[in-house]
Design an enzyme around this catalytic site. Structure first.
Site, PDB file in Angstrom:
ATOM      1  N   ASP A  24      21.491  80.277 -16.278  1.00  0.00           N
ATOM      2  CA  ASP A  24      21.706  78.903 -16.720  1.00  0.00           C
ATOM      3  C   ASP A  24      22.342  78.080 -15.602  1.00  0.00           C
ATOM      4  O   ASP A  24      23.159  78.587 -14.832  1.00  0.00           O
ATOM      5  CB  ASP A  24      22.659  78.976 -17.916  1.00  0.00           C
ATOM      6  CG  ASP A  24      22.755  77.714 -18.736  1.00  0.00           C
ATOM      7  OD1 ASP A  24      22.169  76.698 -18.340  1.00  0.00           O
ATOM      8  OD2 ASP A  24      23.420  77.768 -19.778  1.00  0.00           O
TER       9      ASP A  24
ATOM     10  N   HIS B  35      18.906  78.464 -19.935  1.00  0.00           N
ATOM     11  CA  HIS B  35      19.519  77.310 -20.599  1.00  0.00           C
ATOM     12  C   HIS B  35      19.276  77.257 -22.105  1.00  0.00           C
ATOM     13  O   HIS B  35      19.941  76.501 -22.821  1.00  0.00           O
ATOM     14  CB  HIS B  35      18.989  76.030 -19.947  1.00  0.00           C
ATOM     15  CG  HIS B  35      19.791  74.803 -20.227  1.00  0.00           C
ATOM     16  ND1 HIS B  35      21.150  74.733 -20.009  1.00  0.00           N
ATOM     17  CD2 HIS B  35      19.431  73.584 -20.714  1.00  0.00           C
ATOM     18  CE1 HIS B  35      21.589  73.524 -20.339  1.00  0.00           C
ATOM     19  NE2 HIS B  35      20.573  72.814 -20.777  1.00  0.00           N
TER      20      HIS B  35
ATOM     21  N   SER C 169      23.627  71.637 -24.499  1.00  0.00           N
ATOM     22  CA  SER C 169      23.491  70.912 -23.244  1.00  0.00           C
ATOM     23  C   SER C 169      24.252  69.575 -23.331  1.00  0.00           C
ATOM     24  O   SER C 169      25.463  69.573 -23.559  1.00  0.00           O
ATOM     25  CB  SER C 169      22.009  70.730 -22.914  1.00  0.00           C
ATOM     26  OG  SER C 169      21.838  70.316 -21.584  1.00  0.00           O
TER      27      SER C 169
END
Length: 325
Positions: A275, A302, A123
């Site tokens: 995601d 995610h 991320s």
């Protein structure tokens, strides 16, 4: 999920870091799994947020257990067990990407691995890893960008689209609570969890390490609110605004696309079907990086290190040149 994984060697400590503008002594907390003296290239793990501690990345320990790959976890400044600076909340001149790049360089030098290391960023950590890689550091050998955007505008657009696909009941609750400034109430959080369980982690109930990361974020949201999303609700990487995916921190205009061609090491790009790092969000990595592979997890959002854990670890190990355990 694989069970009965062996216990690995663990060491931890603190690394002094000079940050004159902090006005006090600062330290980066780290935890190493495996041996840094065994002749195996280490992987440095960059967590997300910004400001969400390393805990939710701990499934990566499977790589040490199955292939003896040494992993270096650390909490970035301002969160977890590293130095907290709540007095710097909203100070965008302090909380910059350059600060976190300097912290990473300091860690590499501390462990004397700056001539030979791999990076795995998840991320926000993948964004930071990309910014590091475009500088073409001599010691970086492999780069893994997991569930990360190449720019924030496409990330926001994907979030908007997913918001509009929520059941109407949840959309109405979110709209009303936002309008009435009740975003921290139980009703709002319950409706928002519908989004989380679709597009952040589809493993229900959420794993303890993930829950712990967000508990720690809630204790100190300084970094998250300043450089990250700049919103009241700290439970997740993003707040979904009533009419837009609301990103108001200093990362709002972040965009690394024009520099991606400078990345000159083998790179693995990862995203999930559900995601917010949708295909169009990560595609610039694939289009612009010289030596790149792209893998999309079909049953993940995610956090595929939880949602498709064994497949995720096999993919990482193969990319780094290790055969099946």
């Amino acid at each position: 999920m694989t069970t009965n994984r062996p216990i690995t060697q663990i060491t931890q400590g603190e690394i002094p870091i000079s940050v004159p503008s902090a006005g006090k002594e600062c330290k980066t907390w780290y935890q190493v799994h495996g041996s840094l003296s065994a002749g195996i290239r280490p992987v440095v793990i960059l967590h997300g947020g910004p400001g969400i501690p390393h805990n939710y990345c701990l499934p990566f320990i499977d790589l040490t257990r199955s292939h003896s790959i040494p992993l270096i976890f650390y909490d970035q400044l301002g969160c977890g067990r590293s130095t907290h600076l709540p007095e710097k909340k909203h100070d965008t001149s302090f909380w910059t990407i350059d600060l976190f790049l300097s912290e990473l360089d300091n860690l590499l030098k501390y462990f004397e691995i700056q001539e030979d290391y791999d990076l795995l960023g998840q991320s926000w950590g993948g964004m930071l890893a990309a910014q590091h890689a475009v500088l073409q550091p001599r010691g970086l050998k492999n780069l893994i960008i997991a569930n990360s955007p190449a720019d924030m505008s496409s990330w926001a657009a994907a979030g908007n689209r997913f918001r509009s696909q929520l059941p109407q009941e949840e959309q109405d609750v979110l709209d009303r609570c936002e309008r009435e400034d009740k975003e921290e109430g139980e009703e709002f959080e319950k409706a928002l969890m519908v989004f989380y369980e679709r597009h952040v982690c589809r493993t229900v109930p959420w794993p303890e390490d993930l829950v712990e990361s967000f508990r720690l974020l809630k204790e100190d949201d300084t970094v998250y609110l300043t450089i990250g999303r700049g919103v009241k609700l700290m439970q997740l990487h993003n707040r979904i605004g009533r009419s837009e995916f609301n990103i108001t921190g200093s990362l709002k205009t972040w965009d690394v696309r024009k520099d991606l061609h400078k990345i000159n090491v083998p790179t693995l790009v990862i995203n999930g079907r559900y995601d917010c790092a949708q295909d169009e969000v990560v595609e610039p990595f694939f289009r612009s990086i010289q030596k790149v592979k792209w893998y999309k997890f079909g049953d993940s959002s995610h956090l595929p290190q939880y949602e498709e854990r064994d497949k995720f670890m096999e993919l990482i190990a193969m990319f780094l040149g290790y055969t099946a355990a």
